[in-house]
Design an enzyme around this catalytic site. Structure first.
Site, PDB file in Angstrom:
ATOM      1  N   ASP A 190     -39.381 -22.673  20.997  1.00 27.15           N
ATOM      2  CA  ASP A 190     -37.956 -22.643  21.342  1.00 27.15           C
ATOM      3  C   ASP A 190     -37.103 -22.012  20.255  1.00 27.15           C
ATOM      4  OD1 ASP A 190     -36.184 -25.167  19.877  1.00 27.15           O
ATOM      5  OD2 ASP A 190     -38.346 -25.095  19.633  1.00 27.15           O
ATOM      6  N   ASP A 240     -45.157 -25.814  20.360  1.00 31.36           N
ATOM      7  CA  ASP A 240     -44.223 -26.424  19.430  1.00 31.36           C
ATOM      8  C   ASP A 240     -43.785 -27.739  20.078  1.00 31.36           C
ATOM      9  OD1 ASP A 240     -42.124 -26.599  17.337  1.00 31.36           O
ATOM     10  OD2 ASP A 240     -40.792 -26.253  19.042  1.00 31.36           O
ATOM     11  N   ASP A 256     -40.650 -30.049  19.034  1.00 35.40           N
ATOM     12  CA  ASP A 256     -39.216 -30.342  19.119  1.00 35.40           C
ATOM     13  C   ASP A 256     -38.442 -29.200  19.764  1.00 35.40           C
ATOM     14  OD1 ASP A 256     -39.350 -32.881  17.578  1.00 35.40           O
ATOM     15  OD2 ASP A 256     -40.101 -31.520  16.035  1.00 35.40           O
TER      16      ASP A 256
END
Length: 231
Positions: free
Chosen positions: A171, A12, A14
């Protein structure tokens, strides 16, 4: 052959590779302020961590009764975000080390993100990560964003890897759910500490409750190596 065997790694972007959430918050705050919503807070922003920009803007339209068309709102948000992203985006140092470690061993890697293609390109180019991360999938290119598995399955397809051979670094809870739905192992590094108990994170093979402060390139590599030898 690498100690990681057939493993491919999908990142991922961001909040995982780069700390771009402050830029997204500021872009969102300015976009909503122009629409008359002047009390958008960081706590409210945290609700949207992990879902695509398009879906976030669609939710804002409903939540704040924004009159502007979705595409106009999305274009405003992306324009503001790009300006901020090009000015400054911070790469997590241990994540950069991890990318370099994997690249040195020839491990196939991809980025699968809810951001727009232009935003992903701007960040990867500006941070110097583009040289190693050449396979990129935006949620704009698939039917459904996270928590649907589409972006991760498309990344695996482009890498020529089976889902069972892929490990996702994420995240956010929607991303962890997407990895699980895709049949991929997940290393979860919660950006919002209060979300570490989200059931989606319980599906991760490795959950680092302390977030980026707990992540190290070598420990992640060692976990991948053990995981590969066990499979």
């Amino acid at each position: 052959m690498s100690a990681l065997g057939r493993t491919s790694v999908i990142f991922d972007l961001d909040g995982t590779l780069v700390d771009s959430e402050p830029n997204y918050f500021e872009a969102g705050r300015r976009t909503l302020a122009e629409q008359g919503v002047t009390d958008f807070t960081w706590a409210e922003h945290e609700r949207y961590v992990g879902i695509s920009t398009r879906e976030t803007v669609a939710l804002w339209k409903e939540r704040y009764d924004v009159r502007s068309p979705l595409d106009v709102l999305l274009a405003d948000m992306n324009r503001r975000y790009l300006e901020l992203a090009r000015a400054a985006t911070h790469v997590y140092p241990e994540m950069r080390k991890f990318v370099e470690l994997l690249a040195a061993e020839g491990v196939p890697m991809a980025v699968a993100s809810g951001s727009a293609p232009a935003a992903i390109e701007a960040i990867l180019t500006g941070t110097g990560l583009a040289a190693q991360l050449t396979t990129v999938v935006s949620a704009d290119e698939v039917a459904h964003g996270k928590p649907a598995p589409d972006v991760f399955l498309e990344a695996a397809r482009r890498l020529g890897a089976g889902p069972a051979d892929c490990v996702v670094l994420e995240d956010a809870a929607p991303g962890a759910a997407a990895a699980h739905a895709a049949g991929m192992r997940c290393v979860a590094i919660p950006y919002v500490a209060a979300q570490a108990d989200d059931p989606a994170f319980a599906t991760a093979g490795l959950l680092l409750r302390g977030g980026q402060g707990e992540f190290t390139a070598q420990a992640a590599y060692d976990w991948l190596a053990r995981s590969a030898s066990a499979s």
